[in-house]
Design a protein around this motif. Structure first.
Motif, PDB file in Angstrom:
ATOM      1  N   ASN A 164       7.486   9.422 -14.413  1.00  0.00           N
ATOM      2  CA  ASN A 164       8.488   8.679 -13.647  1.00  0.00           C
ATOM      3  C   ASN A 164       8.358   7.183 -13.947  1.00  0.00           C
ATOM      4  O   ASN A 164       7.384   6.729 -14.551  1.00  0.00           O
ATOM      5  CB  ASN A 164       8.350   8.966 -12.148  1.00  0.00           C
ATOM      6  N   ARG A 165       9.345   6.400 -13.487  1.00  0.00           N
ATOM      7  CA  ARG A 165       9.369   4.977 -13.830  1.00  0.00           C
ATOM      8  C   ARG A 165       8.167   4.220 -13.264  1.00  0.00           C
ATOM      9  O   ARG A 165       7.648   3.301 -13.896  1.00  0.00           O
ATOM     10  CB  ARG A 165      10.687   4.352 -13.361  1.00  0.00           C
ATOM     11  N   THR A 166       7.718   4.633 -12.094  1.00  0.00           N
ATOM     12  CA  THR A 166       6.541   3.969 -11.500  1.00  0.00           C
ATOM     13  C   THR A 166       5.320   4.138 -12.385  1.00  0.00           C
ATOM     14  O   THR A 166       4.579   3.176 -12.647  1.00  0.00           O
ATOM     15  CB  THR A 166       6.252   4.542 -10.097  1.00  0.00           C
ATOM     16  N   ARG A 167       5.095   5.368 -12.873  1.00  0.00           N
ATOM     17  CA  ARG A 167       3.939   5.608 -13.737  1.00  0.00           C
ATOM     18  C   ARG A 167       4.094   4.883 -15.072  1.00  0.00           C
ATOM     19  O   ARG A 167       3.109   4.382 -15.625  1.00  0.00           O
ATOM     20  CB  ARG A 167       3.753   7.113 -13.956  1.00  0.00           C
ATOM     21  N   CYS A 168       5.304   4.808 -15.591  1.00  0.00           N
ATOM     22  CA  CYS A 168       5.547   4.071 -16.839  1.00  0.00           C
ATOM     23  C   CYS A 168       5.210   2.590 -16.662  1.00  0.00           C
ATOM     24  O   CYS A 168       4.592   1.971 -17.537  1.00  0.00           O
ATOM     25  CB  CYS A 168       7.005   4.223 -17.282  1.00  0.00           C
ATOM     26  N   ASN A 169       5.619   2.024 -15.519  1.00  0.00           N
ATOM     27  CA  ASN A 169       5.305   0.620 -15.235  1.00  0.00           C
ATOM     28  C   ASN A 169       3.798   0.400 -15.105  1.00  0.00           C
ATOM     29  O   ASN A 169       3.268  -0.625 -15.564  1.00  0.00           O
ATOM     30  CB  ASN A 169       6.009   0.162 -13.960  1.00  0.00           C
ATOM     31  N   ILE A 170       3.126   1.365 -14.496  1.00  0.00           N
ATOM     32  CA  ILE A 170       1.664   1.260 -14.361  1.00  0.00           C
ATOM     33  C   ILE A 170       1.000   1.278 -15.731  1.00  0.00           C
ATOM     34  O   ILE A 170       0.062   0.517 -15.992  1.00  0.00           O
ATOM     35  CB  ILE A 170       1.123   2.411 -13.475  1.00  0.00           C
ATOM     36  N   LEU A 171       1.493   2.145 -16.638  1.00  0.00           N
ATOM     37  CA  LEU A 171       0.938   2.208 -17.991  1.00  0.00           C
ATOM     38  C   LEU A 171       1.164   0.901 -18.748  1.00  0.00           C
ATOM     39  O   LEU A 171       0.281   0.439 -19.489  1.00  0.00           O
ATOM     40  CB  LEU A 171       1.561   3.382 -18.756  1.00  0.00           C
ATOM     41  N   ILE A 172       2.335   0.272 -18.577  1.00  0.00           N
ATOM     42  CA  ILE A 172       2.602  -1.013 -19.226  1.00  0.00           C
ATOM     43  C   ILE A 172       1.675  -2.091 -18.667  1.00  0.00           C
ATOM     44  O   ILE A 172       1.093  -2.891 -19.423  1.00  0.00           O
ATOM     45  CB  ILE A 172       4.079  -1.425 -19.041  1.00  0.00           C
ATOM     46  N   LEU A 173       1.507  -2.117 -17.343  1.00  0.00           N
ATOM     47  CA  LEU A 173       0.605  -3.093 -16.719  1.00  0.00           C
ATOM     48  C   LEU A 173      -0.834  -2.861 -17.160  1.00  0.00           C
ATOM     49  O   LEU A 173      -1.586  -3.820 -17.387  1.00  0.00           O
ATOM     50  CB  LEU A 173       0.713  -3.007 -15.196  1.00  0.00           C
ATOM     51  N   ALA A 174      -1.222  -1.589 -17.299  1.00  0.00           N
ATOM     52  CA  ALA A 174      -2.570  -1.265 -17.765  1.00  0.00           C
ATOM     53  C   ALA A 174      -2.771  -1.743 -19.207  1.00  0.00           C
ATOM     54  O   ALA A 174      -3.855  -2.226 -19.560  1.00  0.00           O
ATOM     55  CB  ALA A 174      -2.807   0.241 -17.668  1.00  0.00           C
TER      56      ALA A 174
END
Length: 311
Positions: free
Chosen positions: A135-145
Motif C-alpha cells: 500500500n502507499r503507506t508502506r511504499c512511503n516508509i520504504l522511501i523514507l527508510a
C-alpha cells in the motif's frame, strides 16, 4: 579542522592528460548528461501524470529516476565545466561535500532498487495480497527508510574521511573525489580507515547484491506456475530491473570490495555507476516495458495535441 589547515585544495588528474581525449570526453559527457536529465525527467513526468503513479513499482521508479539525476549531477556538470575552463583543482570543502552527496544518493539508489525487488517479489509470489502489502503507506516508509539509510552510510563515510590529514600537493588520480583515492594521498596510516570503508561500502553492496539476486532466483522459480502471458509480462519488468542492478552493482562491488588501493582502471569502472547506468535507466525501462511506452505516448501525445488545438 586540522586537515583543513594542512591543505586547501586537491588536484584532480582526470581521465587523461591528452588534450584530444579531453575534448572527446567533454563532448561525450555533455551528451550523456543531457540524455540522463532529459530521459529521467521524461520518466518522472510520464509516471506522475498517468495512472502508473498509483502502481508501487512505477512509484519507486519515479524516485529512482530522481536519484539518477541527483547522483550524476554530483559529478558530471563539474567535470564538464572543469574541462571547458581547463581547471583541474577542487577545494577541500567541495571535495568533502562531493564525497558526502555521492555516497548519500548512491546508497539511496541502491536501497530503492532493493525496494523495487521486494515489490516484484510480492507481486509475483503473493499476488492476492499485493495491494494490501504494497500500500502507499508502506511504499512511503520504504522511501523514507532508503533516505535514512543513505544518510547513515554517507555520514559514516564523511566522518572517517574528514578526520584524515592532507598535506603538500595532493594529486587525486580520479575525475572526482572518492574515498579510496583520498586515502592514497592522506599523510597518515589509513589501514584501519580503509577496512572500515570496505565494510561500509563494498561489503554492504555485496550483501544487497546477493539478496537481490536471491530474490530474483525465487521469482524465476515461482514463474514456472504462471501462464505464458503472465511469465512474459513479469519477465519484461524483472529483466529491466536485473539489467540495471548488474550495471550498477558490478562496477561498484569491484571498486569498493577490495584492499583500499587505486588502479587506473578504477576511473573506467566508475563511469559505469556514475554516468552509464543512470543514462541507460530510461532506455531500459521504456524500450523493454510496454506500460511505460503506453504512458509516454498518452502523456506526451495529449500535450502535443492540446497545444496544437489551443494554437
Amino acid at each position: 579542522m586540522e586537515s583543513q589547515k594542512n591543505i586547501s585544495e586537491f588536484i584532480l588528474m582526470g581521465l587523461s592528460s591528452n588534450w584530444n581525449i579531453q575534448i572527446f570526453c567533454l563532448v561525450f559527457f555533455l551528451f550523456c548528461y543531457l540524455a540522463i536529465v532529459v530521459g529521467n525527467l521524461l520518466i518522472i513526468i510520464s509516471i506522475r501524470c498517468s495512472s502508473l503513479y498509483s502502481h508501487p513499482v512505477y512509484y519507486f521508479l519515479s524516485y529512482l529516476s530522481s536519484m539518477d539525476i541527483c547522483y550524476t549531477s554530483c559529478v558530471t556538470p563539474r567535470m564538464i565545466g572543469d574541462q571547458l575552463v581547463r581547471r583541474n583543482t577542487i577545494s577541500y570543502s567541495t571535495c568533502m561535500l562531493q564525497v558526502f552527496v555521492m555516497h548519500f544518493f548512491g546508497m539511496v539508489e541502491i536501497l530503492i532498487l532493493t525496494a523495487m525487488a521486494f515489490d516484484r517479489y510480492v507481486a509475483i509470489c503473493k499476488p492476492l495480497h499485493y495491494m494490501i502489502i504494497m500500500n502507499r503507506t508502506r511504499c512511503n516508509i520504504l522511501i523514507l527508510a532508503a533516505l535514512a539509510g543513505g544518510a547513515v552510510h554517507s555520514f559514516s563515510q564523511f566522518v572517517l574521511i574528514i578526520q584524515l590529514p592532507f598535506c603538500g600537493i595532493s594529486e587525486i588520480d580520479h575525475y572526482y573525489c572518492d574515498v579510496f583515492p583520498l586515502l592514497k594521498v592522506a599523510c597518515t596510516d589509513t589501514y584501519i580507515t580503509g577496512v572500515l570503508m570496505i565494510a561500509n561500502s563494498g561489503l554492504v553492496a555485496l550483501v544487497i547484491f546477493v539478496i537481490l539476486i536471491g530474490s530474483y532466483v525465487i521469482i524465476l522459480f515461482t514463474l514456472r506456475n504462471h501462464s505464458a502471458e503472465g511469465r512474459r509480462k513479469a519477465l519484461s519488468t524483472c529483466g529491466s530491473h536485473i539489467t540495471l542492478v548488474i550495471l550498477f552493482f558490478g562496477p561498484s562491488i569491484f571498486a569498493y570490495l577490495r584492499p583500499p588501493t587505486t588502479f587506473p582502471e578504477d576511473k573506467i569502472f566508475a563511469l559505469f555507476y556514475t554516468i552509464i547506468a543512470p543514462m541507460f535507466n530510461p532506455l531500459i525501462y521504456t524500450l523493454r516495458n510496454a506500460e511505460m511506452k503506453k504512458a509516454l505516448r498518452k502523456v506526451w501525445c495529449q500535450k502535443i495535441f492540446s497545444e496544437e488545438k489551443h494554437s
